[in-house]
Scaffold this active site. Structure first.
Site, PDB file in Angstrom:
ATOM      1  N   GLU A 103     140.252   3.554 -15.773  1.00  0.00           N
ATOM      2  CA  GLU A 103     141.312   2.748 -15.183  1.00  0.00           C
ATOM      3  C   GLU A 103     142.392   2.499 -16.222  1.00  0.00           C
ATOM      4  O   GLU A 103     142.111   2.377 -17.413  1.00  0.00           O
ATOM      5  CB  GLU A 103     140.763   1.411 -14.673  1.00  0.00           C
ATOM      6  CG  GLU A 103     139.738   1.548 -13.557  1.00  0.00           C
ATOM      7  CD  GLU A 103     139.100   0.223 -13.196  1.00  0.00           C
ATOM      8  OE1 GLU A 103     138.635   0.092 -12.052  1.00  0.00           O
ATOM      9  OE2 GLU A 103     139.066  -0.668 -14.070  1.00  0.00           O
ATOM     10  N   SER A 116     138.980   9.533 -12.194  1.00  0.00           N
ATOM     11  CA  SER A 116     137.570   9.797 -12.462  1.00  0.00           C
ATOM     12  C   SER A 116     137.177   9.390 -13.875  1.00  0.00           C
ATOM     13  O   SER A 116     136.016   9.069 -14.135  1.00  0.00           O
ATOM     14  CB  SER A 116     137.283  11.293 -12.253  1.00  0.00           C
ATOM     15  OG  SER A 116     138.099  12.078 -13.113  1.00  0.00           O
ATOM     16  N   ASP A 145     146.458  20.299 -18.803  1.00  0.00           N
ATOM     17  CA  ASP A 145     146.429  19.450 -17.601  1.00  0.00           C
ATOM     18  C   ASP A 145     147.840  18.960 -17.276  1.00  0.00           C
ATOM     19  O   ASP A 145     148.061  17.779 -16.994  1.00  0.00           O
ATOM     20  CB  ASP A 145     145.488  18.272 -17.810  1.00  0.00           C
ATOM     21  CG  ASP A 145     145.094  17.604 -16.493  1.00  0.00           C
ATOM     22  OD1 ASP A 145     145.288  18.233 -15.426  1.00  0.00           O
ATOM     23  OD2 ASP A 145     144.609  16.456 -16.530  1.00  0.00           O
ATOM     24  N   ILE A 187     147.546  -0.011 -12.861  1.00  0.00           N
ATOM     25  CA  ILE A 187     148.602   0.943 -12.507  1.00  0.00           C
ATOM     26  C   ILE A 187     148.060   2.338 -12.267  1.00  0.00           C
ATOM     27  O   ILE A 187     148.804   3.219 -11.822  1.00  0.00           O
ATOM     28  CB  ILE A 187     149.676   0.997 -13.611  1.00  0.00           C
ATOM     29  CG1 ILE A 187     149.045   1.389 -14.954  1.00  0.00           C
ATOM     30  CG2 ILE A 187     150.381  -0.342 -13.729  1.00  0.00           C
ATOM     31  CD1 ILE A 187     150.057   1.530 -16.079  1.00  0.00           C
ATOM     32  N   GLY A 188     146.793   2.571 -12.531  1.00  0.00           N
ATOM     33  CA  GLY A 188     146.208   3.887 -12.300  1.00  0.00           C
ATOM     34  C   GLY A 188     144.698   3.831 -12.329  1.00  0.00           C
ATOM     35  O   GLY A 188     144.096   2.987 -12.997  1.00  0.00           O
TER      36      GLY A 188
END
Length: 677
Positions: free
Chosen positions: A121, A118, A228, A114-115
């Site tokens: 995963e 850098s 972030d 799903i993602g």
């Protein structure tokens, strides 16, 4: 170059060319007037003006490629659970140390990725321990053993107290030099949601704003800086509750090492003071304002250049705020102030009158959702428990009932097996057929049979009907017990038989010596001898009776089970063998004659065509039944049907009927029946 040429070239630059020349970079289409005022644009406008071409791929460099998957490198190691006190061995009932697969592969069932970024995963995986879906983040780069930020993200999850607007953390472990973080699985990210809808309603924007503001205030209250905040790290549940996640860059102000090793977040949402300093709580407020601005205006946020400075200087065109309330616009402007000292804190924003009103409404909705979810989970748990209880309670009864059914089937099968009767149309692959007398005789006797059967039965299209030899030879005697009219009993896989006339002698019929030599090597089938010597106790009584009485008995008595009437007469083995050979030879001659009259067309389904029956068989036609004759007076002249049939016969049939008639026996065997003519 004259003025006309110069003007035409300038117009082409301003307005763009409709069809660019080959080998030339395509120019952008005409830009609307509202976009000429500022380089800022929305995502939808950026998609419309983006040139539809791709740059050529970069040249290949022969170097060692970086690791981009968790499956590429694997080391032999024991999984270690990350805890505040240090790593500990990780145990699970679904994990086997002797298995070559990792803990993640054994305990989780991976559904999809799903993602990917850098850092690593993110997988959507179902845990085999509780059958629940989770999001598992796996680092791509191996963890450095002596790094200060080795377990930084996992430790941040464990230090921060749980909150309804923060992604829930479950556990983290290290295996094969990589860090695994297990968190709750949300429905989608805010970036994906905004990209699909582009312009969100203002009510949804207020809900997102209130949820994120509570999450940021919870972090700041515990002296934590997210550093972030962006739509990619904000997630939405199926109940549209917004949650803040991805604590990879979280800074703990109580830890001096985190402050020294602070890293910058995404430049699109970065506060201007972070470029020359370190992240602060005010920088989180600026990143939150940029996120709300992007969700409200569908702005394509730049990462650098003049547009980047234009936003931080507060020079945002009014066209992006069309349809937005003044309260929301003023709050966004306060959070995006270039001076961090003027920006409001999370506490100041929560005390704002408008946000207080929205917060109260949002709190009621969240409480209702939590109550409904709790009731649903409790009901599901009770339902599962009740189903398990009844399953354990009724399992013996179900097994007992199944055992009774199985025993009933066995008893019925034994009762059916005791009946010495082969049903009609029994396939040769049936176990009952193979164990019957007919099946044994067919397997032992390799007799040449006709490949066609022209009976009036149901035949599949383009299929041949196979005949097989009967188990017991039988005959119907119409003369003084002569052996010339004996014929071996055959049967087909149908429920009807027909009396076929004996045709003329074939061109090269099988010889008697060949059949005798063939049978001499193999001998008489044992099943045939057993059937011919059936009822020995009756044969002894028949041997005392006179032959004339036996013949009379044979002429007027018939057994419907397929046995020969003369089988009661005691005969020697030599006579029995000779009769059997004569019967086989007669049948082979008939089959030889049938093969010479084969028609090269398959009978249609359901029945044999009448023209084939008239040309092949010497059978009379079925007369037309007229039931009105029964109601008419009996003084009418009777019609001789045989005369009509003889007159309507073809010349070929009259020629065949002119030959010497040879009596034919009935074709009968176990389980089949024939129609007498």
């Amino acid at each position: 170059m004259d003025d006309t040429e110069g003007n035409s070239s300038m117009d082409s630059i301003r307005n763009g060319q409709s069809s660019p020349l080959p080998q030339v970079t395509p120019r952008l289409p005409q830009i609307p007037m509202m976009m000429r005022e500022t380089p800022l644009s929305t995502k939808r406008e950026r998609q419309a003006i983006t040139p539809r071409f791709r740059r050529p791929a970069p040249k290949m460099i022969k170097t060692m490629p970086p690791t981009r998957s968790i499956w590429s490198v694997r080391k032999e190691s024991v999984p270690l659970l990350v805890t505040p006190q240090g790593p500990k061995p990780l145990e699970s009932p679904k994990y086997d140390h002797t298995n070559a697969q990792s803990f993640f592969e054994q305990v989780f069932q991976i559904d999809e990725i799903i993602g990917r970024g850098s850092f690593g995963e993110v997988f959507a995986a179902r845990c085999r321990e509780d059958s629940q879906l989770y999001a598992v983040k796996v680092s791509l780069a191996p963890i450095r053993q002596h790094s200060i930020s080795k377990y930084r993200e996992a430790e941040s999850h464990m230090i921060i107290p749980p909150h309804k607007n923060l992604v829930k953390f479950y556990r983290a472990w290290e295996e094969t030099g990589r860090l695994y973080i297990q968190t709750e699985l949300c429905d989608q990210s805010l970036l994906k949601y905004c990209t699909e809808k582009h312009a969100l309603p203002e009510d949804e924007i207020w809900n997102i704003f209130v949820d994120l503001l509570q999450a940021v205030h919870h972090l700041h209250s515990n002296d934590m800086i997210h550093d972030d905040i962006k739509p990619e790290n904000i997630f939405l549940t199926k109940d549209m509750i917004c949650k803040l996640g991805d604590f990879g860059l979280v800074i703990n102000l109580k830890n001096p090492n985190d402050v020294k090793s602070a890293e910058e977040g995404d430049s699109k949402y970065l506060a201007p003071e972070v470029l020359n300093g370190r992240p602060t709580k005010s920088s989180d407020i600026f990143s939150l304002g940029m996120t709300i601005l992007e969700a409200t205006t569908d702005l394509d946020v730049p990462s650098n250049g003049d547009s980047w400075h234009q936003i931080r200087n507060g020079q945002i065109p009014d066209r992006f705020f069309a349809g937005i309330s003044t309260d929301l616009r003023s709050l966004i402007a306060l959070m995006l102030d270039s001076d961090p000292r003027i920006r409001p804190t999370s506490r100041d924003l929560l005390d704002h009158p408008v946000i207080k009103k929205k917060l109260m409404k949002r709190g009621t909705y969240v409480k209702c959702i939590s109550i409904l979810n709790g009731f649903f989970y409790a009901f599901s748990a009770v339902l599962v428990w009740v189903m398990a209880f009844f399953s354990v309670l009724f399992h013996p009864i179900v097994r007992f009932h199944a055992a009774i059914k199985d025993r009933q089937s066995e008893i019925c099968a034994q009762f059916v097996n005791n009946q010495q009767h082969t049903p009609i149309q029994t396939p040769e692959t049936s176990k009952v057929y193979l164990e019957s007398l007919t099946g044994v005789a067919v397997r032992q006797a390799s007799q040449i049979v006709s490949p066609f059967d022209f009976s009036d039965d149901e035949n599949p299209p383009n299929a041949q009907r196979r005949l097989f030899t009967g188990a017991v030879p039988c005959r119907l005697n119409f003369d003084n017990d002569q052996d010339d009219d004996e014929e071996q009993a055959t049967c087909s896989s149908s429920n009807s038989s027909a009396i076929e006339p004996q045709l003329d002698e074939p061109e090269s019929p099988p010889r008697m010596n060949d059949v005798i030599d063939k049978l001499g090597k193999r001998g008489t089938p044992r099943s045939a001898r057993r059937n011919l010597t059936f009822n020995r106790h009756r044969q002894v009584a028949a041997s005392v009776a006179p032959k004339s009485s036996l013949n009379h008995y044979n002429h007027h008595t018939g057994s419907g089970d397929g046995f020969s009437n003369n089988s009661l007469i005691p005969i020697s083995d030599q006579e029995r063998t000779e009769k059997y050979l004569r019967m086989r030879l007669t049948e082979q001659q008939l089959d030889w004659a049938d093969q010479n009259n084969v028609i090269d067309e398959a009978p249609p389904p359901m029945s044999c065509p009448p023209r084939i029956r008239r040309s092949i068989r010497d059978l009379p036609r079925m007369p037309v039944l007229n039931f009105n004759v029964l109601d008419e007076p009996s003084n009418k002249p009777t019609v001789d049907h045989h005369t009509i049939l003889e007159q309507s016969e073809s010349p070929r049939r009259r020629l065949n009927r002119g030959a010497k008639p040879v009596p034919r026996n009935r074709m009968m065997s176990f389980g089949s029946s024939g129609d007498e003519v």
